[in-house]
Design a protein around this motif. Structure first.
Motif, PDB file in Angstrom:
ATOM      1  N   VAL A 116       0.861  -1.201   0.000  1.00  9.05           N
ATOM      2  CA  VAL A 116       0.000   0.000   0.000  1.00  9.05           C
ATOM      3  C   VAL A 116       0.892   1.245   0.000  1.00  9.05           C
ATOM      4  O   VAL A 116       1.732   1.413   0.884  1.00  9.05           O
ATOM      5  N   VAL A 117       0.719   2.109  -1.011  1.00  8.99           N
ATOM      6  CA  VAL A 117       1.604   3.276  -1.153  1.00  8.99           C
ATOM      7  C   VAL A 117       0.985   4.563  -0.608  1.00  8.99           C
ATOM      8  O   VAL A 117       1.671   5.560  -0.416  1.00  8.99           O
ATOM      9  N   GLY A 118      -0.335   4.539  -0.368  1.00  6.12           N
ATOM     10  CA  GLY A 118      -1.003   5.733   0.138  1.00  6.12           C
ATOM     11  C   GLY A 118      -2.324   5.378   0.782  1.00  6.12           C
ATOM     12  O   GLY A 118      -2.935   4.351   0.456  1.00  6.12           O
ATOM     13  N   VAL A 119      -2.757   6.237   1.707  1.00  9.24           N
ATOM     14  CA  VAL A 119      -4.013   6.012   2.427  1.00  9.24           C
ATOM     15  C   VAL A 119      -4.865   7.273   2.306  1.00  9.24           C
ATOM     16  O   VAL A 119      -4.376   8.387   2.551  1.00  9.24           O
ATOM     17  N   GLY A 120      -6.125   7.101   1.922  1.00  7.89           N
ATOM     18  CA  GLY A 120      -7.020   8.249   1.777  1.00  7.89           C
ATOM     19  C   GLY A 120      -8.205   8.157   2.710  1.00  7.89           C
ATOM     20  O   GLY A 120      -8.547   7.071   3.205  1.00  7.89           O
ATOM     21  N   GLY A 154       6.837   5.959   4.602  1.00  6.30           N
ATOM     22  CA  GLY A 154       6.948   6.389   3.203  1.00  6.30           C
ATOM     23  C   GLY A 154       5.632   6.488   2.463  1.00  6.30           C
ATOM     24  O   GLY A 154       5.613   6.672   1.245  1.00  6.30           O
ATOM     25  N   LEU A 155       4.518   6.355   3.196  1.00  6.04           N
ATOM     26  CA  LEU A 155       3.218   6.460   2.526  1.00  6.04           C
ATOM     27  C   LEU A 155       2.781   7.917   2.465  1.00  6.04           C
ATOM     28  O   LEU A 155       3.135   8.721   3.331  1.00  6.04           O
ATOM     29  N   TYR A 156       1.999   8.246   1.454  1.00  5.66           N
ATOM     30  CA  TYR A 156       1.356   9.566   1.426  1.00  5.66           C
ATOM     31  C   TYR A 156      -0.091   9.413   1.880  1.00  5.66           C
ATOM     32  O   TYR A 156      -0.646   8.306   1.895  1.00  5.66           O
ATOM     33  N   ASN A 157      -0.697  10.533   2.270  1.00  7.80           N
ATOM     34  CA  ASN A 157      -2.116  10.541   2.632  1.00  7.80           C
ATOM     35  C   ASN A 157      -2.885  11.373   1.621  1.00  7.80           C
ATOM     36  O   ASN A 157      -2.345  12.322   1.053  1.00  7.80           O
ATOM     37  N   ILE A 158      -4.161  11.031   1.472  1.00 14.99           N
ATOM     38  CA  ILE A 158      -5.068  11.878   0.691  1.00 14.99           C
ATOM     39  C   ILE A 158      -6.222  12.226   1.631  1.00 14.99           C
ATOM     40  O   ILE A 158      -6.862  11.322   2.182  1.00 14.99           O
ATOM     41  N   GLU A 159      -6.440  13.519   1.829  1.00 15.37           N
ATOM     42  CA  GLU A 159      -7.482  13.946   2.763  1.00 15.37           C
ATOM     43  C   GLU A 159      -8.577  14.713   2.029  1.00 15.37           C
ATOM     44  O   GLU A 159      -8.339  15.289   0.967  1.00 15.37           O
ATOM     45  N   ASN A 160      -9.780  14.698   2.628  1.00 20.76           N
ATOM     46  CA  ASN A 160     -10.951  15.339   2.007  1.00 20.76           C
ATOM     47  C   ASN A 160     -11.245  14.757   0.623  1.00 20.76           C
ATOM     48  O   ASN A 160     -11.475  15.503  -0.336  1.00 20.76           O
ATOM     49  N   VAL A 161     -11.230  13.434   0.532  1.00 21.66           N
ATOM     50  CA  VAL A 161     -11.643  12.789  -0.723  1.00 21.66           C
ATOM     51  C   VAL A 161     -13.157  12.982  -0.867  1.00 21.66           C
ATOM     52  O   VAL A 161     -13.895  12.811   0.111  1.00 21.66           O
ATOM     53  N   ASN A 162     -13.593  13.360  -2.043  1.00 17.99           N
ATOM     54  CA  ASN A 162     -15.021  13.557  -2.279  1.00 17.99           C
ATOM     55  C   ASN A 162     -15.653  12.225  -2.695  1.00 17.99           C
ATOM     56  O   ASN A 162     -15.497  11.784  -3.830  1.00 17.99           O
ATOM     57  N   LEU A 163     -16.349  11.598  -1.751  1.00 17.03           N
ATOM     58  CA  LEU A 163     -16.981  10.300  -2.041  1.00 17.03           C
ATOM     59  C   LEU A 163     -18.501  10.420  -2.062  1.00 17.03           C
ATOM     60  O   LEU A 163     -19.223   9.504  -1.664  1.00 17.03           O
TER      61      LEU A 163
END
Ligand SMILES: [Zn+2]
Length: 267
Positions: free
Chosen positions: A190-194, A218-227
């Motif tokens: 897993v390279v990123g978590v949203g 080393g992971l990036y985050n994604i915040e405020n994903v519009n779902l």
């Protein structure tokens, strides 16, 4: 150039053309749709407290003497607002900055973990391992990002409710350190978590342990994903396209999912 070299070159070119054609034939066959998971950037965009909000300044928008149209504006904004990426550097001094994140970590299969029914609109909800099945869908161990759906996008029109602003503090659901540890130790692909909330840590967090665990791994985050729109829980490809701020700790992001119109049986 001898005949063999010429033939090899021809086959190479033919191979490239075919490969290229196949990708476009697949993408634009009508079997796939492009789903925008991004909130617009305007004066409603929700920013992290203390961050400079999106400021759009209209400069020129007018017809010229020759009848042609010309428009140009300015904008300023903090890195951490609206749909955005947190680079690993946000919470890890050795972590990659936004401009250093390679494309093979940004164009990846997308797994959605829908926990909205468990959250049930409770701003105090924190996701622990026991809320999930015995294992996460991890795209069969191949690179991917996981986006957790807390069911919070429906509050995005109301900043106070979305952030749970109370006496200067914040209150919205998030991940536990336990789940973050679990991902970085058991799901190294897993390279990123949203998340569809303002932070991967719960709003009430003061130590930001989830940010720290994910960044250090080393992971990036994604915040405020519009779902607001439903997205298949697997089978989609994510295009995670942040503004390429060279030394950014974060950046505004255009997040798009390319999804099969019919849910596939398999990956
Ligand atoms: Zn952020």
């Amino acid at each position: 150039m001898d005949y063999l070299t010429l033939a090899a070159l021809w086959f190479l070119l033919l191979g490239c053309t075919l490969a290229d054609k196949r990708l476009n034939e697949v993408l634009f066959s009508g079997d796939y749709e492009f789903i925008d998971l991004t909130y617009p950037f305007d004066n409603q965009t929700i920013y992290w407290l203390g961050s400079e909000e999106f400021k759009f300044t209209k400069k020129t928008a007018m017809f010229q003497r020759d009848g042609s149209w010309y428009a140009s504006n300015d904008f300023t904004a903090g890195e951490h607002g609206g749909t955005h990426i947190d680079a690993p550097y946000h919470f890890a001094v050795q972590g990659l900055q936004v401009g250093q994140i390679p494309l093979n970590k940004l164009i990846v299969p997308l797994i959605i973990v829908d926990i909205a029914s468990k959250v049930n609109d409770d701003p105090n909800f924190v996701l622990y391992k026991h809320h999930l099945d015995y294992m996460l869908n991890d795209n069969l161990g191949r690179p991917c990002i996981i986006i957790f759906k807390f069911g919070w996008s429906k509050f995005s029109w109301d900043k106070k409710r979305y952030l749970g602003i109370n006496n200067g503090g914040l209150n919205f659901p998030g991940l536990s350190a336990e789940v973050a540890e679990w991902i970085v130790t058991s799901y190294k692909n897993v390279v990123g978590v949203g998340v569809d909330v303002a932070s991967v840590d719960p709003g009430s967090s003061t130590d930001f342990s989830v940010h720290k665990i994910l960044s250090r791994a080393g992971l990036y985050n994604i915040e405020n994903v519009n779902l607001e729109r439903s997205v298949p829980d697997h089978g989609c490809t994510a295009l995670v396209m942040p503004m390429k701020i060279a030394k950014g700790s974060g950046a505004p992001l255009r997040l798009v999912a390319i999804c099969p119109k019919q849910k596939p049986e398999f990956f």
